[in-house]
Scaffold this motif. Structure first.
Motif, PDB file in Angstrom:
ATOM      1  N   THR A   1       0.818  -1.220   0.000  1.00 26.03           N
ATOM      2  CA  THR A   1       0.000   0.000   0.000  1.00 26.03           C
ATOM      3  C   THR A   1       0.844   1.259   0.000  1.00 26.03           C
ATOM      4  N   SER A   2       2.107   1.163   0.417  1.00 25.04           N
ATOM      5  CA  SER A   2       2.963   2.357   0.397  1.00 25.04           C
ATOM      6  C   SER A   2       3.135   2.890  -1.019  1.00 25.04           C
ATOM      7  N   MET A   3       2.911   2.055  -2.032  1.00 21.01           N
ATOM      8  CA  MET A   3       3.083   2.476  -3.420  1.00 21.01           C
ATOM      9  C   MET A   3       1.841   3.162  -3.991  1.00 21.01           C
ATOM     10  N   VAL A   4       0.749   3.145  -3.259  1.00 19.43           N
ATOM     11  CA  VAL A   4      -0.521   3.679  -3.774  1.00 19.43           C
ATOM     12  C   VAL A   4      -0.590   5.185  -3.522  1.00 19.43           C
ATOM     13  N   ASP A   5      -0.759   5.971  -4.589  1.00 17.47           N
ATOM     14  CA  ASP A   5      -0.870   7.417  -4.423  1.00 17.47           C
ATOM     15  C   ASP A   5      -2.312   7.801  -4.112  1.00 17.47           C
ATOM     16  N   ILE A   6      -2.537   9.069  -3.811  1.00 22.44           N
ATOM     17  CA  ILE A   6      -3.842   9.505  -3.320  1.00 22.44           C
ATOM     18  C   ILE A   6      -4.923   9.367  -4.383  1.00 22.44           C
ATOM     19  N   TRP A   7      -4.579   9.611  -5.648  1.00 17.83           N
ATOM     20  CA  TRP A   7      -5.583   9.503  -6.703  1.00 17.83           C
ATOM     21  C   TRP A   7      -6.029   8.055  -6.890  1.00 17.83           C
ATOM     22  N   LEU A   8      -5.070   7.120  -6.934  1.00 20.06           N
ATOM     23  CA  LEU A   8      -5.420   5.714  -7.108  1.00 20.06           C
ATOM     24  C   LEU A   8      -6.176   5.192  -5.881  1.00 20.06           C
ATOM     25  N   ALA A   9      -5.794   5.667  -4.698  1.00 16.84           N
ATOM     26  CA  ALA A   9      -6.503   5.261  -3.479  1.00 16.84           C
ATOM     27  C   ALA A   9      -7.969   5.670  -3.551  1.00 16.84           C
ATOM     28  N   PHE A  10      -8.224   6.861  -4.049  1.00 19.31           N
ATOM     29  CA  PHE A  10      -9.613   7.332  -4.190  1.00 19.31           C
ATOM     30  C   PHE A  10     -10.378   6.448  -5.171  1.00 19.31           C
ATOM     31  N   GLN A  11      -9.757   6.123  -6.319  1.00 10.36           N
ATOM     32  CA  GLN A  11     -10.429   5.269  -7.298  1.00 10.36           C
ATOM     33  C   GLN A  11     -10.760   3.910  -6.695  1.00 10.36           C
ATOM     34  N   LEU A  12      -9.856   3.388  -5.867  1.00  9.20           N
ATOM     35  CA  LEU A  12     -10.089   2.091  -5.246  1.00  9.20           C
ATOM     36  C   LEU A  12     -11.209   2.151  -4.213  1.00  9.20           C
ATOM     37  N   PHE A  13     -11.119   3.116  -3.307  1.00  8.83           N
ATOM     38  CA  PHE A  13     -12.094   3.169  -2.214  1.00  8.83           C
ATOM     39  C   PHE A  13     -13.503   3.449  -2.707  1.00  8.83           C
ATOM     40  N   LYS A  14     -13.649   4.261  -3.749  1.00  6.64           N
ATOM     41  CA  LYS A  14     -15.003   4.552  -4.205  1.00  6.64           C
ATOM     42  C   LYS A  14     -15.634   3.365  -4.930  1.00  6.64           C
ATOM     43  N   ALA A  15     -14.808   2.361  -5.303  1.00  2.00           N
ATOM     44  CA  ALA A  15     -15.347   1.164  -5.956  1.00  2.00           C
ATOM     45  C   ALA A  15     -15.628   0.041  -4.962  1.00  2.00           C
ATOM     46  N   LEU A  16     -15.384   0.287  -3.661  1.00  2.00           N
ATOM     47  CA  LEU A  16     -15.610  -0.738  -2.651  1.00  2.00           C
ATOM     48  C   LEU A  16     -17.040  -0.665  -2.134  1.00  2.00           C
ATOM     49  N   PRO A  17     -17.743  -1.787  -2.072  1.00  4.25           N
ATOM     50  CA  PRO A  17     -19.076  -1.783  -1.473  1.00  4.25           C
ATOM     51  C   PRO A  17     -18.983  -1.567   0.033  1.00  4.25           C
ATOM     52  N   SER A  18     -20.050  -1.116   0.640  1.00  2.69           N
ATOM     53  CA  SER A  18     -20.015  -0.786   2.069  1.00  2.69           C
ATOM     54  C   SER A  18     -19.852  -2.013   2.951  1.00  2.69           C
ATOM     55  N   ASN A  19     -20.258  -3.188   2.452  1.00  5.63           N
ATOM     56  CA  ASN A  19     -20.232  -4.384   3.304  1.00  5.63           C
ATOM     57  C   ASN A  19     -18.991  -5.238   3.095  1.00  5.63           C
ATOM     58  N   ILE A  20     -17.917  -4.653   2.591  1.00  6.70           N
ATOM     59  CA  ILE A  20     -16.681  -5.399   2.365  1.00  6.70           C
ATOM     60  C   ILE A  20     -15.707  -5.151   3.507  1.00  6.70           C
ATOM     61  N   GLN A  21     -14.914  -6.155   3.848  1.00 12.49           N
ATOM     62  CA  GLN A  21     -13.855  -5.984   4.848  1.00 12.49           C
ATOM     63  C   GLN A  21     -12.549  -5.679   4.125  1.00 12.49           C
ATOM     64  N   VAL A  22     -11.823  -4.677   4.610  1.00 11.05           N
ATOM     65  CA  VAL A  22     -10.657  -4.142   3.918  1.00 11.05           C
ATOM     66  C   VAL A  22      -9.410  -4.338   4.771  1.00 11.05           C
ATOM     67  N   ILE A  23      -8.392  -4.946   4.183  1.00 13.54           N
ATOM     68  CA  ILE A  23      -7.095  -5.094   4.852  1.00 13.54           C
ATOM     69  C   ILE A  23      -6.045  -4.437   3.966  1.00 13.54           C
ATOM     70  N   LEU A  24      -5.392  -3.418   4.492  1.00 12.10           N
ATOM     71  CA  LEU A  24      -4.334  -2.709   3.772  1.00 12.10           C
ATOM     72  C   LEU A  24      -2.995  -3.095   4.385  1.00 12.10           C
ATOM     73  N   VAL A  25      -2.098  -3.606   3.556  1.00 11.24           N
ATOM     74  CA  VAL A  25      -0.821  -4.138   4.036  1.00 11.24           C
ATOM     75  C   VAL A  25       0.322  -3.344   3.416  1.00 11.24           C
ATOM     76  N   GLY A  26       1.326  -3.018   4.204  1.00  8.71           N
ATOM     77  CA  GLY A  26       2.463  -2.294   3.648  1.00  8.71           C
ATOM     78  C   GLY A  26       3.545  -2.057   4.674  1.00  8.71           C
ATOM     79  N   ASP A  27       4.641  -1.520   4.202  1.00 10.05           N
ATOM     80  CA  ASP A  27       5.793  -1.202   5.052  1.00 10.05           C
ATOM     81  C   ASP A  27       5.912   0.318   5.108  1.00 10.05           C
ATOM     82  N   GLU A  28       5.613   0.909   6.253  1.00  9.41           N
ATOM     83  CA  GLU A  28       5.571   2.359   6.374  1.00  9.41           C
ATOM     84  C   GLU A  28       6.947   3.016   6.239  1.00  9.41           C
TER      85      GLU A  28
END
Length: 804
Positions: A458-485
């Motif tokens: 997830t550290s590679m995901v920029d703000i624009w791509l993050a927005f495109q991803l999150f707006k395509a997620l249904p409300s009843n989905i469980q989300v796990i974001l993994v990365g090295d800060e």
């Protein structure tokens, strides 16, 4: 006399060839690359044939029309002598009869001989130029109906608009390719925009910066504090801040000062701050920027941050997961899973798995060797067991969605994810259905269909791509974001992972324990030392899996050459060996090292291996290459690495074009000569481009000549790309400088602040700094040696290295 003046003009522009167009051999509608044959009327070059082949970036040209092409004759190794065009002009009929014949030709429907004669009689021999400059003059032509006048003008523009625009743009100093991009942006309005507000090019046309537009503006009198010039300067400073430094916003005071410096650079006239401030206000009114709390945003980045916050809150408002499984049921299932897999999860890993299953969202972070992959597999396995879901996609009916969605920013990261979990994984772009023109098929109206999504790297995901991803997620989905800060932030603007973690609004588990073989991994130990800002005392001592060669900047190329040659001689393939460097230019830069490495890893001494020259670069079958742009139609994306598997010359295929075929882990993409700017050699690449990938051998030069780029997260990211062997070359004090620099390039973002504002109540988080004892498990982070390479260390690659 006019003929002599024309010849003098041609002579001033250099070599030219003038002639009648006979046939178009090839024309690419997208980039306008053209090959055509002409009947030569005249030339000032030493060329005596009656016909010539002309190549260059040209609009569609009509047979029997006469053109003058400027450029030079060059001898192509396979196609012989060709005239390569830098600019051109269409020769319009110069005589009264010639103009009449042209206007009454089949090009102009409804314009017969008599009507053409009336036009020339009314407007003169230069009627065509007059009509193009002032179409209303056709109103004065007797017996010419308005509909025919309009059709005549439209046809002239259709056939000459691009030609005239490209000719004019060439006079302003733009080459054919850039001229084509400008025309494709503005079409028939090209010249009007160029001559009224050339600063629009900065906003609208990729590849044109403020300096280029400012030169053009000065030619037409837009100088000093002209409003258009100030606005362009403001937008340029904001674009530069986002594209080069990753900022989502810039402070208003910084923008004022930076724009003032930009506009006054090498100029006599001073620009008042009040004039800049006034244009910032107008830009905001025009919705080209957004100003909030003395912070100035580009709208796309502002709304991306707002959108990410809104959708995270939407997902986090779910309550159904908190008590869906009693803890006793979870622990029983976890125990059964440990028995089945033959592992024992550490407390922090158990916490991560339980939090992931009991919460709408989880942030999972940790360095190399801390067991992130093991936790991901545990989450997937336990989710399937508790929910009664099969992990085999084949057991689901066609209309039944597979509940598990696994994604990563790059193809290589997705492939690693699939290998570690046994489940399908794809790039984020492919998951969302990127259409190639900046949009995605999946969005709020057409969301993804799944029950749980895990996003790695997830550290590679920029703000624009993050927005495109999150707006395509249904409300009843469980989300796990993994990365090295501690890794480098995304190439694009923002620092999504860092901001989400810092907000403390999302349940978070930080893995800090190192799980490793009993003999240990000194690469992982080095990485964890570096992330704390220290270098280990044994940095210069030979380890079984890493080493450091002392050498100066001038010796880097020679040292790398010897190390790579030894690795090759021991049986390693080019895809196993990755050289990482932070800069492109200089004796130790990426460009220079790629030339050296190609000759070691993929030489062509006798010329028998097929190769294709593109500029200064030679591409050969067997070359390791890097994709530079997204190519969704081929499922190939920026950062993917592949191998050239075939080269076809133009005479060998029906397309009559040179073609290069690249295999990206089995996915083949085809590149014509005009597309070769989409790839580059990848024997050496930047640390940024290596993110999401791992390599058996990483060779990383670190010298003071890289000073501008040396930072802790860059060095940390580079060394953690190594799976088995790490070879550092360079200067110890350069390493110390880099590891000591951590906060100098903090990005200006407001995601963390916006998240904290929208979450009024505290949300339960994982124990962020929990200290637990080291837990050793051979299975979790086993570092498999390459077959037959068990007893090799990095120093074996350096046996011929005599650099001091």
């Amino acid at each position: 006399m006019e003929e002599q003046n024309s010849l003098d003009l041609f002579a001033e522009q250099g070599k030219y060839v003038k002639g009648r167009h006979l046939v178009t051999i090839f024309h690419n509608e997208e980039n306008l690359y053209t090959v055509l044959r002409i009947r030569v009327d005249e030339t000032n070059d030493n060329y005596e044939d009656k016909e010539a082949v002309v190549t260059g970036y040209l609009p569609k040209m009509h047979e029997n029309d006469t053109y003058t092409f400027f450029g030079e004759f060059k001898d192509h190794p396979r196609f012989g002598l060709q005239f390569q065009v830098s600019s051109f002009r269409k020769e319009m009929p110069q005589t009264k009869q010639g103009v009449i014949t042209y206007l009454s030709s089949e090009l102009f429907k409804g314009i017969g001989q008599k009507t053409a004669e009336n036009i020339v009689e009314s407007l003169g021999e230069n009627a065509i130029a007059k009509i193009l400059n002032e179409p209303s003059l056709l109103d004065s032509v007797p017996k010419l109906p308005p509909d025919k006048a309009k059709a005549l003008y439209d046809t002239l523009m259709q056939n000459q608009g691009l030609e005239q625009a490209m000719i004019s743009l060439n006079q302003y100093g733009f080459g054919p390719q850039l001229s084509m991009k400008i025309y494709q942006t503005y079409k028939d309005n090209t010249l009007e925009i160029i001559q009224s507000n050339p600063y629009k090019l900065v906003e609208d046309v990729e590849g044109i910066g403020f300096g280029r537009a400012d030169d053009l503006g000065s030619q037409i009198g837009l100088v000093g504090g002209h409003p258009d010039r100030i606005k362009a300067g403001c937008l340029y400073v904001l674009e530069l801040g986002s594209s080069q430094e990753g900022h989502v916003y810039l402070e208003a005071e910084y923008v004022l000062n930076r724009v003032k410096d930009l506009l006054e650079e090498n100029k006599q006239e001073q620009i008042e701050f009040s004039a800049i401030a006034n244009q910032i206000v107008l830009l905001e009114e025009e919705k080209k920027i957004i100003v909030e709390d003395k912070k100035i945003f580009l709208p796309s980045l502002y709304y991306s941050e707002k959108g990410v916050v809104r959708h995270i809150k939407r997902i986090m408002e779910q309550k159904e997961y908190e008590d869906q499984f009693p803890e006793s049921e979870f622990l029983l299932a976890l125990g059964n899973l440990e028995d089945r897999l033959g592992v024992q999860y550490a407390p922090s890993q158990r916490e991560a798995i339980q939090t992931a299953l009991m919460s709408p969202m989880l942030m999972l972070t940790g360095g190399p060797g801390t067991g992130k992959t093991t936790v991901i597999k545990g989450i997937v396995e336990l989710y399937g067991e508790l929910h009664g879901c099969s992990l085999d996609p084949k057991e689901y009916k066609k209309e039944e969605p597979f509940p598990f969605i696994l994604a990563a920013p790059t193809g290589r990261a997705a492939k690693r994810m699939a290998e570690s979990t046994g489940l399908p994984a794809v790039t984020i772009h492919r998951l969302l259905g990127w259409n190639g023109s900046g949009g995605f098929d999946k969005d709020e109206e057409n969301p993804l269909d799944g029950k749980i999504i895990i996003v790695d790297e997830t550290s590679m995901v920029d703000i624009w791509l993050a927005f495109q991803l999150f707006k395509a997620l249904p409300s009843n989905i469980q989300v796990i974001l993994v990365g090295d800060e501690d890794q480098l932030p995304s190439v694009g603007p923002g620092q999504v992972l860092k901001d989400l973690l810092a907000s403390a609004c999302i349940p978070t588990v930080r893995l800090s324990d190192i799980y490793r073989q009993s003999e240990g991994s000194s690469i992982i130990e080095l990485a964890h030392e570096i992330k704390t800002g220290r270098l280990p005392a044994n940095l210069m001592q030979q380890q079984k899996d890493r080493s450091f060669i002392k050498c100066s900047s001038g010796q880097i190329a020679q040292a790398i050459e010897k190390v790579v040659l030894n690795a090759k001689n021991k049986g390693y393939a080019p895809m196993d060996i990755q050289v990482l460097a932070p800069m492109y230019r200089g004796p130790a830069g990426i460009d220079r090292l790629n030339v050296i490495l190609q000759e070691i890893l993929n030489p062509n001494p006798d010329g028998t291996r097929k190769e294709l020259k593109f500029g200064d670069v030679k591409y050969r079958i067997g070359d390791k290459v890097l994709q530079l742009v997204n190519q969704p139609e081929n499922n190939v994306y920026n950062g993917d690495m592949g191998e050239i598997v075939s080269i076809f010359y133009a005479k060998e295929n029906t397309e009559k074009q040179d073609m290069v075929i690249v295999s990206f882990d089995g996915i083949e993409a085809t590149y014509t000569r005009q597309d070769l700017n989409q790839i580059t050699h990848a024997y050496c690449c930047s640390v940024h481009k290596s993110q999401g990938s791992e390599f058996p051998i990483v060779i990383m030069p670190i010298v003071k000549s890289y000073y501008r780029m040396l930072r802790r997260n860059l060095i940390y990211t580079g060394i953690t790309r190594s799976k088995q062997f790490l070879i550092l070359l360079g200067e110890v004090d350069a390493m110390e400088i880099g590891v000591g620099r951590n906060d100098e390039l903090n990005r200006q973002t407001s995601l963390q602040e916006k998240l904290k504002e929208i979450f009024s109540a505290d949300i339960t988080t994982g124990e962020e700094d929990a200290e637990v004892s080291l837990f050793y498990s051979e299975r979790i982070t086993e570092i498999d040696p390459l077959i037959g390479m068990e007893n090799i260390s990095p120093y074996d690659f350096m046996e011929q290295t005599d650099t001091k």
